[in-house]
Motif scaffolding. Structure first.
Motif, PDB file in Angstrom:
ATOM      1  N   TRP A  65     -11.855 -14.901  10.466  1.00 54.69           N
ATOM      2  CA  TRP A  65     -11.152 -15.455   9.303  1.00 54.69           C
ATOM      3  C   TRP A  65     -10.870 -16.945   9.503  1.00 54.69           C
ATOM      4  CZ3 TRP A  65      -6.411 -17.833   8.524  1.00 54.69           C
ATOM      5  CH2 TRP A  65      -6.017 -17.983   7.178  1.00 54.69           C
ATOM      6  N   SER A  98      -6.527  -7.705   7.191  1.00 54.72           N
ATOM      7  CA  SER A  98      -6.044  -6.844   8.278  1.00 54.72           C
ATOM      8  C   SER A  98      -5.692  -5.456   7.778  1.00 54.72           C
ATOM      9  CB  SER A  98      -4.825  -7.483   8.947  1.00 54.72           C
ATOM     10  OG  SER A  98      -5.159  -8.723   9.545  1.00 54.72           O
ATOM     11  N   SER A  99      -5.270  -5.350   6.506  1.00 54.79           N
ATOM     12  CA  SER A  99      -4.953  -4.032   5.957  1.00 54.79           C
ATOM     13  C   SER A  99      -6.191  -3.179   5.741  1.00 54.79           C
ATOM     14  CB  SER A  99      -4.212  -4.193   4.625  1.00 54.79           C
ATOM     15  OG  SER A  99      -5.071  -4.751   3.628  1.00 54.79           O
ATOM     16  N   THR A 108      -6.341 -13.696   2.144  1.00 52.18           N
ATOM     17  CA  THR A 108      -5.436 -13.952   3.265  1.00 52.18           C
ATOM     18  C   THR A 108      -5.782 -13.033   4.425  1.00 52.18           C
ATOM     19  OG1 THR A 108      -3.792 -12.327   2.525  1.00 52.18           O
ATOM     20  CG2 THR A 108      -3.608 -14.586   1.653  1.00 52.18           C
ATOM     21  N   LEU A 109      -5.369 -13.428   5.609  1.00 50.30           N
ATOM     22  CA  LEU A 109      -5.618 -12.611   6.789  1.00 50.30           C
ATOM     23  C   LEU A 109      -4.863 -11.286   6.701  1.00 50.30           C
ATOM     24  CD1 LEU A 109      -6.899 -12.299   9.567  1.00 50.30           C
ATOM     25  CD2 LEU A 109      -4.959 -13.549  10.547  1.00 50.30           C
ATOM     26  N   GLU A 110      -3.703 -11.305   6.045  1.00 52.82           N
ATOM     27  CA  GLU A 110      -2.932 -10.065   5.905  1.00 52.82           C
ATOM     28  C   GLU A 110      -3.692  -9.038   5.068  1.00 52.82           C
ATOM     29  OE1 GLU A 110      -1.779 -13.083   5.510  1.00 52.82           O
ATOM     30  OE2 GLU A 110      -0.453 -13.223   7.261  1.00 52.82           O
ATOM     31  N   VAL A 111      -4.321  -9.499   3.986  1.00 51.03           N
ATOM     32  CA  VAL A 111      -5.097  -8.587   3.142  1.00 51.03           C
ATOM     33  C   VAL A 111      -6.268  -8.002   3.926  1.00 51.03           C
ATOM     34  CG1 VAL A 111      -6.599  -8.471   1.120  1.00 51.03           C
ATOM     35  CG2 VAL A 111      -4.428  -9.701   0.990  1.00 51.03           C
ATOM     36  N   GLY A 160      -9.193  -6.318  15.620  1.00 52.26           N
ATOM     37  CA  GLY A 160      -8.210  -7.191  14.972  1.00 52.26           C
ATOM     38  C   GLY A 160      -8.344  -8.636  15.428  1.00 52.26           C
ATOM     39  N   GLY A 199      -9.393 -11.879  13.120  1.00 53.35           N
ATOM     40  CA  GLY A 199      -8.633 -13.118  13.046  1.00 53.35           C
ATOM     41  C   GLY A 199      -9.482 -14.335  13.378  1.00 53.35           C
TER      42      GLY A 199
END
Length: 468
Positions: A372, A274-275, A269-272, A365, A369
């Motif tokens: 991704w 981004s971390s 996922t993009l959240e993973v 960032g 995105g």
């Protein structure tokens, strides 16, 4: 005059104590990002070779070239990476220079001679030997050394950024070569199928079961397949040269690249992702960058305190043959220049760094995105092509050939089905290439392979020791 020398030398030994101090620390390199951390990379030696021998000839990778082989060759022999390694050594030398105290000065003065009367000779001459030392106040030397060491650390981070960039470039070139290699093989098979179809039609024309126009159309397909094959071969040759250039070679020695484009990774996922963005060296370096800007402020503030020049020596009076001590003390008066402009400039530079850090985080960032989304779209396209489109195009091509042999359809239908099948196979390879290029873009932005996301992240506070 001779009697002055022993006294002056004892004064010099006293003043020399002021110059005692420690050397700057050795080079430290930031911990390598997980991507390629298991491979050695070029680090400039402490003692450079003053000839072209530093070109570092090596055994070219040959035979079947894996991506791991390409990474290993490029990290040790990429010319651009070597320039960043030398930048680290240059900053190391600057840190050494910054740690050195000012040199003492010696002054010898002879007066009361060469005149008239009693002063016509040297009997009444006065000789003064003076040794002076600039004493830096406000811990200028320590702060100057600290700033130089931080500049050295920034150069090491620039090296790490370049290392990840080299890995990204190699991966892109390797994938481009692998895609063109498979497209060339595919074009070769397409030409073989076109010739096979031509032979079949030629026999049907000879038997009177098909019109000669069908044979003409088939020959056009064969010719076009041959042109496409030559185009792919030329593109592959160019891609091979591009790949070899990443480790400084002009011509490739390897025969072919070895890889599998059909392997698809689990899409995170993009959240993973981004971390993990703080592992990008373009982001991680800002911790050192902010410390360096503050160190510049500290040094400029110390510059407001004037330094003191202390001199000690002896004077020999020739007329009385007496010796007297001489002490000298001088310092500028900070009335007008208190280094206000430099302090203000360094404060502005710190504020600018804060804004630049936010801009870098936003830029990386946003790029993550975008990469991704390309990765997700390519994954979806490859999945659809492999699961639905390609099998359907293959069945249509095979069924149309059978129907043509049975006389149920004309050869134009065969050509259309053949073109669709050939184009679909090429589209699958192209989509797989686009997918893997998107993977590389994501990996370059997080500094690690997607297959290692379950592994622990590197500790940013650790650093490796000096490597000569």
């Amino acid at each position: 005059m001779i009697k002055v020398i022993p006294i002056a030398l004892s004064c010099l030994s006293t003043v020399a104590i002021v110059g005692c101090g420690g050397a700057p620390r050795a080079v430290t390199w930031p911990e390598a990002r997980p991507w390629g951390a298991d491979l050695p990379s070029y680090r400039a030696p402490r003692h450079p070779i003053p000839t072209d021998e530093d070109a570092r000839a090596f055994a070219e990778p040959g035979g079947q070239l894996t991506q791991h082989d390409a990474f290993a060759a490029a990290l040790l022999h990429n010319r651009d990476l070597a320039t960043f390694a030398w930048d680290v050594r240059i900053r190391e030398a600057r840190a050494l220079q910054a740690s050195l105290p000012p040199n003492p000065e010696i002054e010898l003065e002879l007066e009361e001679f060469g005149g008239t009367g009693d002063a016509s000779a040297f009997d009444a001459a006065e000789t003064t030997a003076l040794f002076s030392q600039l004493i830096e106040l406000g811990q200028k030397r320590r702060k100057r050394t600290r700033l130089a060491e931080l500049n050295q650390d920034l150069a090491a981070w620039e090296y790490e950024t370049a290392r990840v960039r080299v890995l990204t470039s190699v991966a892109r070139a390797f994938i481009a070569t692998l895609v063109l290699q498979q497209q060339t093989e595919l074009a070769n098979r397409n030409q073989a199928l076109a010739r096979e179809a031509y032979d079949t039609i030629d026999k049907r024309v000879a038997a009177g079961a098909a019109a000669s126009l069908d044979r003409t159309n088939a020959s056009v397909v064969v010719a076009r397949a041959g042109i496409e094959l030559q185009r792919r071969r030329r593109a592959l040759a160019s891609a091979r040269v591009d790949l070899a250039s990443t480790w400084g070679s002009r011509e490739p020695a390897f025969q072919r690249v070895d890889g599998d484009l059909t392997q698809l990774k689990t899409l995170p996922t993009l959240e993973v992702l981004s971390s993990l963005i703080d592992q990008n060296p373009q982001i991680a370096r800002w911790t050192v960058e902010m410390t360096q800007r503050q160190a510049r402020i500290d040094l400029d503030r110390a510059g407001a305190m004037p330094d003191v020049t202390v001199g000690v020596g002896a004077k020999y009076l020739g007329e009385s043959e007496d010796t007297a001590a001489v002490v000298q003390l001088s310092m500028p008066l900070p009335i007008f220049d208190r280094n206000q402009g430099a302090v203000l400039e360094s404060r502005y530079a710190l504020a600018k760094a804060r804004a630049a850090r936010r801009a870098a985080e936003l830029r990386v960032g946003t790029a993550l995105g975008r990469a991704w989304r390309r990765l997700a779209a390519a994954h979806e396209e490859v999945t659809a092509l492999q699961a639905d489109v390609l099998p359907a195009a293959r069945r249509a091509f095979e069924d149309t050939n059978v129907a043509y042999r049975q006389g149920k359809v004309g050869y134009l239908s065969v050509i259309d089905a053949q073109r669709t099948f050939f184009d679909t196979r090429g589209q699958v390879v192209g989509a797989l290439g686009a997918y893997h290029q998107a993977v590389v873009d994501v990996e370059g932005l997080i500094g690690r392979r997607l297959s290692t996301l379950d592994e622990p992240r590197p500790n940013e506070t650790q650093s490796t020791g000096d490597q000569p």
